[in-house]
Scaffold this motif. Structure first.
Motif, PDB file in Angstrom:
ATOM      1  N   ARG A 252       0.856  -1.186   0.000  1.00  0.00           N
ATOM      2  CA  ARG A 252       0.000   0.000   0.000  1.00  0.00           C
ATOM      3  C   ARG A 252       0.894   1.239   0.000  1.00  0.00           C
ATOM      4  O   ARG A 252       1.914   1.284   0.678  1.00  0.00           O
ATOM      5  N   SER A 253       0.476   2.281  -0.752  1.00  0.00           N
ATOM      6  CA  SER A 253       1.316   3.468  -0.848  1.00  0.00           C
ATOM      7  C   SER A 253       0.452   4.718  -0.960  1.00  0.00           C
ATOM      8  O   SER A 253      -0.718   4.664  -1.357  1.00  0.00           O
ATOM      9  N   LEU A 254       1.056   5.850  -0.615  1.00  0.00           N
ATOM     10  CA  LEU A 254       0.402   7.150  -0.778  1.00  0.00           C
ATOM     11  C   LEU A 254       0.689   7.750  -2.151  1.00  0.00           C
ATOM     12  O   LEU A 254       0.251   8.867  -2.435  1.00  0.00           O
ATOM     13  N   GLU A 255       1.414   7.038  -2.986  1.00  0.00           N
ATOM     14  CA  GLU A 255       1.688   7.472  -4.347  1.00  0.00           C
ATOM     15  C   GLU A 255       1.587   6.258  -5.252  1.00  0.00           C
ATOM     16  O   GLU A 255       1.671   5.117  -4.780  1.00  0.00           O
ATOM     17  N   PRO A 256       1.384   6.462  -6.564  1.00  0.00           N
ATOM     18  CA  PRO A 256       1.340   5.301  -7.458  1.00  0.00           C
ATOM     19  C   PRO A 256       2.590   4.450  -7.308  1.00  0.00           C
ATOM     20  O   PRO A 256       3.714   4.953  -7.261  1.00  0.00           O
ATOM     21  N   ILE A 257       2.395   3.156  -7.204  1.00  0.00           N
ATOM     22  CA  ILE A 257       3.504   2.231  -6.963  1.00  0.00           C
ATOM     23  C   ILE A 257       3.541   1.255  -8.134  1.00  0.00           C
ATOM     24  O   ILE A 257       2.582   0.533  -8.389  1.00  0.00           O
TER      25      ILE A 257
ATOM     26  N   ASN B 126      15.312  -4.900   1.103  1.00  0.00           N
ATOM     27  CA  ASN B 126      16.746  -4.970   0.787  1.00  0.00           C
ATOM     28  C   ASN B 126      17.485  -3.695   1.181  1.00  0.00           C
ATOM     29  O   ASN B 126      18.352  -3.200   0.455  1.00  0.00           O
ATOM     30  N   GLY B 127      17.125  -3.153   2.334  1.00  0.00           N
ATOM     31  CA  GLY B 127      17.816  -1.978   2.852  1.00  0.00           C
ATOM     32  C   GLY B 127      17.259  -0.649   2.390  1.00  0.00           C
ATOM     33  O   GLY B 127      17.687   0.402   2.867  1.00  0.00           O
ATOM     34  N   ARG B 128      16.311  -0.655   1.451  1.00  0.00           N
ATOM     35  CA  ARG B 128      15.723   0.608   1.000  1.00  0.00           C
ATOM     36  C   ARG B 128      14.716   1.114   2.022  1.00  0.00           C
ATOM     37  O   ARG B 128      14.074   0.339   2.733  1.00  0.00           O
ATOM     38  N   VAL B 129      14.547   2.432   2.060  1.00  0.00           N
ATOM     39  CA  VAL B 129      13.603   3.069   2.971  1.00  0.00           C
ATOM     40  C   VAL B 129      12.627   3.899   2.147  1.00  0.00           C
ATOM     41  O   VAL B 129      13.032   4.687   1.293  1.00  0.00           O
ATOM     42  N   ASN B 130      11.351   3.702   2.380  1.00  0.00           N
ATOM     43  CA  ASN B 130      10.320   4.510   1.731  1.00  0.00           C
ATOM     44  C   ASN B 130       9.149   4.634   2.688  1.00  0.00           C
ATOM     45  O   ASN B 130       8.324   3.724   2.795  1.00  0.00           O
ATOM     46  N   PRO B 131       9.050   5.740   3.410  1.00  0.00           N
ATOM     47  CA  PRO B 131       7.975   5.880   4.409  1.00  0.00           C
ATOM     48  C   PRO B 131       6.575   5.937   3.804  1.00  0.00           C
ATOM     49  O   PRO B 131       5.595   5.801   4.534  1.00  0.00           O
ATOM     50  N   LEU B 132       6.478   6.132   2.498  1.00  0.00           N
ATOM     51  CA  LEU B 132       5.159   6.208   1.858  1.00  0.00           C
ATOM     52  C   LEU B 132       4.572   4.834   1.567  1.00  0.00           C
ATOM     53  O   LEU B 132       3.384   4.719   1.279  1.00  0.00           O
ATOM     54  N   VAL B 133       5.404   3.791   1.640  1.00  0.00           N
ATOM     55  CA  VAL B 133       4.975   2.456   1.231  1.00  0.00           C
ATOM     56  C   VAL B 133       5.007   1.519   2.437  1.00  0.00           C
ATOM     57  O   VAL B 133       6.006   1.464   3.158  1.00  0.00           O
ATOM     58  N   LYS B 134       3.908   0.784   2.642  1.00  0.00           N
ATOM     59  CA  LYS B 134       3.808  -0.172   3.747  1.00  0.00           C
ATOM     60  C   LYS B 134       3.323  -1.517   3.213  1.00  0.00           C
ATOM     61  O   LYS B 134       2.557  -1.580   2.253  1.00  0.00           O
ATOM     62  N   LEU B 135       3.788  -2.593   3.871  1.00  0.00           N
ATOM     63  CA  LEU B 135       3.291  -3.922   3.542  1.00  0.00           C
ATOM     64  C   LEU B 135       1.919  -4.103   4.178  1.00  0.00           C
ATOM     65  O   LEU B 135       1.789  -4.137   5.398  1.00  0.00           O
ATOM     66  N   ALA B 136       0.890  -4.214   3.333  1.00  0.00           N
ATOM     67  CA  ALA B 136      -0.469  -4.388   3.846  1.00  0.00           C
ATOM     68  C   ALA B 136      -0.713  -5.821   4.289  1.00  0.00           C
ATOM     69  O   ALA B 136      -1.543  -6.070   5.160  1.00  0.00           O
ATOM     70  N   GLY B 137       0.023  -6.772   3.692  1.00  0.00           N
ATOM     71  CA  GLY B 137      -0.149  -8.158   4.103  1.00  0.00           C
ATOM     72  C   GLY B 137       0.247  -9.122   3.010  1.00  0.00           C
ATOM     73  O   GLY B 137       0.799  -8.750   1.967  1.00  0.00           O
ATOM     74  N   TYR B 138      -0.027 -10.404   3.268  1.00  0.00           N
ATOM     75  CA  TYR B 138       0.234 -11.475   2.319  1.00  0.00           C
ATOM     76  C   TYR B 138      -1.095 -12.057   1.861  1.00  0.00           C
ATOM     77  O   TYR B 138      -2.093 -12.029   2.578  1.00  0.00           O
TER      78      TYR B 138
ATOM     79  N   ASP C  26      -7.544  -5.100   2.615  1.00  0.00           N
ATOM     80  CA  ASP C  26      -6.640  -4.273   3.410  1.00  0.00           C
ATOM     81  C   ASP C  26      -7.454  -3.514   4.448  1.00  0.00           C
ATOM     82  O   ASP C  26      -8.296  -2.681   4.102  1.00  0.00           O
ATOM     83  N   TYR C  27      -7.173  -3.795   5.713  1.00  0.00           N
ATOM     84  CA  TYR C  27      -7.847  -3.110   6.814  1.00  0.00           C
ATOM     85  C   TYR C  27      -6.975  -2.011   7.417  1.00  0.00           C
ATOM     86  O   TYR C  27      -7.255  -1.536   8.515  1.00  0.00           O
ATOM     87  N   GLY C  28      -5.902  -1.633   6.705  1.00  0.00           N
ATOM     88  CA  GLY C  28      -5.169  -0.436   7.090  1.00  0.00           C
ATOM     89  C   GLY C  28      -4.025  -0.626   8.053  1.00  0.00           C
ATOM     90  O   GLY C  28      -3.628   0.318   8.722  1.00  0.00           O
ATOM     91  N   ILE C  29      -3.447  -1.848   8.129  1.00  0.00           N
ATOM     92  CA  ILE C  29      -2.363  -2.068   9.084  1.00  0.00           C
ATOM     93  C   ILE C  29      -1.011  -2.130   8.374  1.00  0.00           C
ATOM     94  O   ILE C  29      -0.929  -2.297   7.157  1.00  0.00           O
ATOM     95  N   ASP C  30       0.042  -1.985   9.161  1.00  0.00           N
ATOM     96  CA  ASP C  30       1.386  -2.355   8.731  1.00  0.00           C
ATOM     97  C   ASP C  30       1.560  -3.808   9.155  1.00  0.00           C
ATOM     98  O   ASP C  30       1.640  -4.117  10.346  1.00  0.00           O
ATOM     99  N   PHE C  31       1.599  -4.707   8.177  1.00  0.00           N
ATOM    100  CA  PHE C  31       1.588  -6.128   8.501  1.00  0.00           C
ATOM    101  C   PHE C  31       2.792  -6.530   9.346  1.00  0.00           C
ATOM    102  O   PHE C  31       2.702  -7.420  10.192  1.00  0.00           O
TER     103      PHE C  31
ATOM    104  N   TYR D 125      -5.294   5.544  -1.424  1.00  0.00           N
ATOM    105  CA  TYR D 125      -4.142   4.649  -1.386  1.00  0.00           C
ATOM    106  C   TYR D 125      -4.011   3.905  -2.713  1.00  0.00           C
ATOM    107  O   TYR D 125      -5.005   3.592  -3.375  1.00  0.00           O
ATOM    108  N   TYR D 126      -2.750   3.638  -3.063  1.00  0.00           N
ATOM    109  CA  TYR D 126      -2.421   2.924  -4.284  1.00  0.00           C
ATOM    110  C   TYR D 126      -1.859   1.561  -3.906  1.00  0.00           C
ATOM    111  O   TYR D 126      -1.174   1.418  -2.891  1.00  0.00           O
ATOM    112  N   TYR D 127      -2.131   0.541  -4.734  1.00  0.00           N
ATOM    113  CA  TYR D 127      -1.784  -0.830  -4.376  1.00  0.00           C
ATOM    114  C   TYR D 127      -1.005  -1.528  -5.481  1.00  0.00           C
ATOM    115  O   TYR D 127      -1.143  -1.213  -6.664  1.00  0.00           O
TER     116      TYR D 127
END
Length: 678
Positions: free
Chosen positions: A472-477, A486-498, A514-519, A532-534
């Motif tokens: 899930r992201s606040l920008e188009p992904i 792999n060491g990258r950081v992007n605060p706009l993108v979160k793992l919604a789940g599997y 997606d119920y809005g969590i950081d999995f 949100y963009y998926y």
């Protein structure tokens, strides 16, 4: 007749005196002359009055004529001005195309939706009851009480199953506490995890076992329950009135292979990055685990209550060790395991002979390609004690099994990501979350598609849990490089789940809510009302990822930034039309309003306001000098196939003026999301 009276003469001249006729001709002439003069002047008066009437009439006629002339002249002047304005517009009006680009992302945004009101109600945590378990040194059995029983652990029974009427249960964790409080961050120990993804959420009657380490003789157990919206609840801690009398501090002994058994390490070939460990006929029937002063055979402890191999054989599984040289006995004391082989990943027959396969994905475990590796295994009991190691080769020696070199030159890394079949990914808001749906499947010819083991095992060996990542992201992904992995950081993108695919037919439709969590943390992080963009991501066992909706091989959206040409009057976009052709189809579009590429249709184009100098475009769709707008054409909805080297022509036609015309050929290759066209 002589006229002597002057008064009479004046009267005569005025016509008031009577005419006296005398015999005197002279006098008659005078009288007649005066009469004539009187009559003449009377006629002249009549003529003046008539002339005046005619003059007044002429003035009136002239006024009317002048009015008509003025009105007609005004009309002609207005017509002339209108004609001149139309002529000027025809000559001067023009939309100037500043630049043009193609977007390879479907709808210019991918799958997107607005987050609805989220579930904020905590789940019902359920309850547990705890009883002590042990063994009887005199052989009468752990359920027989004669005073000499030794208790080393606890049986935890789920008496009431956790439940949630909102988003549903995500996972349930069983914790051990040294006191009657919740402190999962520090002192409390996680014993077991059940998850919705694994399909093993506890029900009333579910049993777990724990053999605590030494240090205390009583422990408390409770459930920590997460729902899918990140709400958490705790059950009331429970304990057994029976105190522990013994603690398991002794290492388990090493199982041995049957005469028909083997333990080998094999490379899975080039570009796989994988070494396969295979065990056949590992004999578990006579192995023991010592509890300080007495032995307990692995397979006789309350076998009627045990529902998994780790309880039946009193071991959790095996730590896996790897080295570039043969591993001698005792060497593991100074080594770190590369993974864990869960006992439940083995198949055990009625003779207690176990078969199993474990994969070392060297890119995940820190190994190197083209390197000869040797392996050793060490049993781990329920308490966490690690036993003696044994090794892989196929040739059994006095201290265990010795491995031959595996991997060497034949084993090279997998650097190719999975491939997707045709995918359709959509996002739709529901009552308490966003439903992500997709159709298609992913495949990998190298290390194979990754599997996640959601039951708590370390190395993800339970292949029945095929997994996609949902981000899930606040920008188009749309590309892997946006993911915080792999060491990258992007605060706009979160793992919604599997999400688990269908192992029998992966091409079947799949869904995830997606119920809005950081999995990764289980915490709620989304905000109601946010867009949100998926993306759906497939991962292989080497950690390579493929993303959908990713970048298309064709241009899905055309963006045209336009303004007015110098000297052009304002243009009403309600009256603007657009014609476009990809060489095989010609399409006419009309203005569809201010919107996004996704709002454009097969018959309309949309506009994004870049700069509106005086607010007239937002108020009335009027483009004025100095203002700039971006036109969106949704090529995907037009069924255009704008591959590289496609010839495209377009006309943007205002009501008046010269159409803006462009003709171009798309580039020979597409590299990034946006492709410059003009």
């Amino acid at each position: 007749m002589i006229i002597k009276d002057r008064h009479w003469s004046r009267n005569l001249l005025k016509g008031k005196a009577r005419i006296i006729i005398s015999q005197d001709n002279k006098n008659l002439k005078v009288v007649m002359m005066k009469k004539k003069i009187v009559e003449q002047r009377k006629g002249e008066g009549d003529i003046g009055i008539g002339t005046m009437i005619i003059f007044i009439a002429l003035v009136l006629v002239s006024a009317i004529a002048a009015s008509l002339l003025i009105t007609t002249a005004g009309r002609l002047n207005q017509q002339a001005q209108d004609t001149a304005e139309i002529a000027r517009q025809e000559i001067a009006t023009g939309l100037l195309i500043r630049n043009m680009a193609g977007d390879r992302l479907v709808d210019g945004q991918g799958a997107t939706a607005v987050m609805p009101t989220l579930d904020s109600t905590s789940p019902t945590p359920g309850s547990v009851s705890v009883t002590a378990i042990g063994y009887d040194p005199d052989g009468l059995g752990g359920n027989h009480t004669d005073g000499d029983e030794e208790y080393y652990g606890y049986k935890i029974l789920v008496t009431t199953a956790p439940s949630d009427s909102g988003s549903g249960i995500l996972k349930v964790q069983l914790y051990r506490s040294p006191d009657n409080t919740y402190n999962t961050a520090n002192n409390d120990t996680l014993i077991k995890t059940w998850t919705d993804l694994a399909g093993n959420l506890p029900t009333a009657g579910t049993v777990a076992y724990d053999a605590p380490p030494s240090g205390r003789n009583i422990y408390f157990y409770y459930l920590k329950v997460y729902d899918k919206a990140g709400n958490v609840a705790y059950s009331t801690p429970d304990t057994s009135s029976t105190r522990l009398t013994n603690y398991d501090t002794v290492r388990p002994s090493a199982p041995t292979l049957a005469a028909t058994g083997s333990f080998t390490a094999l490379s899975r070939g080039p570009n796989s990055g994988t070494i396969q460990l295979v065990v056949t006929d590992l004999d578990l029937s006579s192995q023991t685990d010592t509890l300080s002063t007495s032995n307990a055979v692995w397979n006789i402890e309350e076998t009627s209550d045990f529902t998994s191999l780790q309880q039946e054989y009193r071991i959790r599984g095996f730590n896996v060790y790897r080295s570039t040289a043969p591993i001698p006995p005792g060497a593991i004391a100074t080594m770190q395991p590369i993974g864990f082989w869960d006992i439940n990943d083995f198949t055990v027959d009625e003779n207690h002979l176990a078969d199993g396969v474990w994969y070392d994905y060297i890119q995940k475990t820190g190994g190197s390609e083209k390197t000869a590796y040797y392996y050793a295994l060490a049993a781990v009991d329920l308490t966490g004690n690690e036993g003696n190691s044994y090794h892989s080769d196929g040739t059994q020696v006095s201290y265990g099994l010795v491995t031959s070199a595996a991997c060497a030159a034949s084993c090279t890394n997998d650097i190719v990501p999975p491939t997707f079949s045709t995918y359709t990914v959509t996002a739709t808001a529901s009552s308490m979350g966003i439903i992500i749906s997709w159709v298609g499947e992913a495949a990998d010819s190298g290390s194979g598609m990754a599997y996640e083991d959601f039951t708590g095992s370390v190395m993800n060996q339970q292949s029945e849990h095929y997994a996609y990542e949902i981000w899930r992201s606040l920008e188009p992904i749309y590309k892997v490089e946006q993911l915080p992995v792999n060491g990258r950081v992007n605060p706009l993108v979160k793992l919604a789940g599997y999400a688990t695919g269908d192992p029998t037919n992966p091409a079947n439709a799949s869904t995830f809510i997606d119920y809005g969590i950081d999995f990764l943390t289980g915490s709620p992080v989304s905000t109601t009302g946010n867009t949100y963009y998926y993306a759906v991501v497939a991962v292989d066992n080497a950690g390579n990822r493929a993303i959908q909706p990713g970048l298309s091989v064709a241009l899905e959206v055309i963006e045209i930034k336009v303004t007015l040409a110098a000297g052009s009057p304002p243009v009403d976009f309600d009256m603007v039309s657009l014609d476009i052709s990809d060489g095989s189809r010609d399409v006419a579009l009309t203005y569809g309003g201010i919107g996004t590429p996704a709002d454009a249709t097969s018959t309309t184009f949309t506009v994004e306001v870049v700069r509106d100098i005086d607010g007239t475009f937002i108020e009335g769709n009027i483009l004025t000098p100095g203002s700039v707008v971006k036109i969106y054409i949704n090529a995907h909805k037009l069924d255009f196939n704008l591959l590289p080297q496609t010839h495209v022509t377009l006309h943007i036609r205002p009501k008046h003026g010269v159409p803006a015309y462009e003709s171009f050929i798309t580039p020979s290759t597409y590299v990034d999301r946006y492709v410059e066209l003009l």
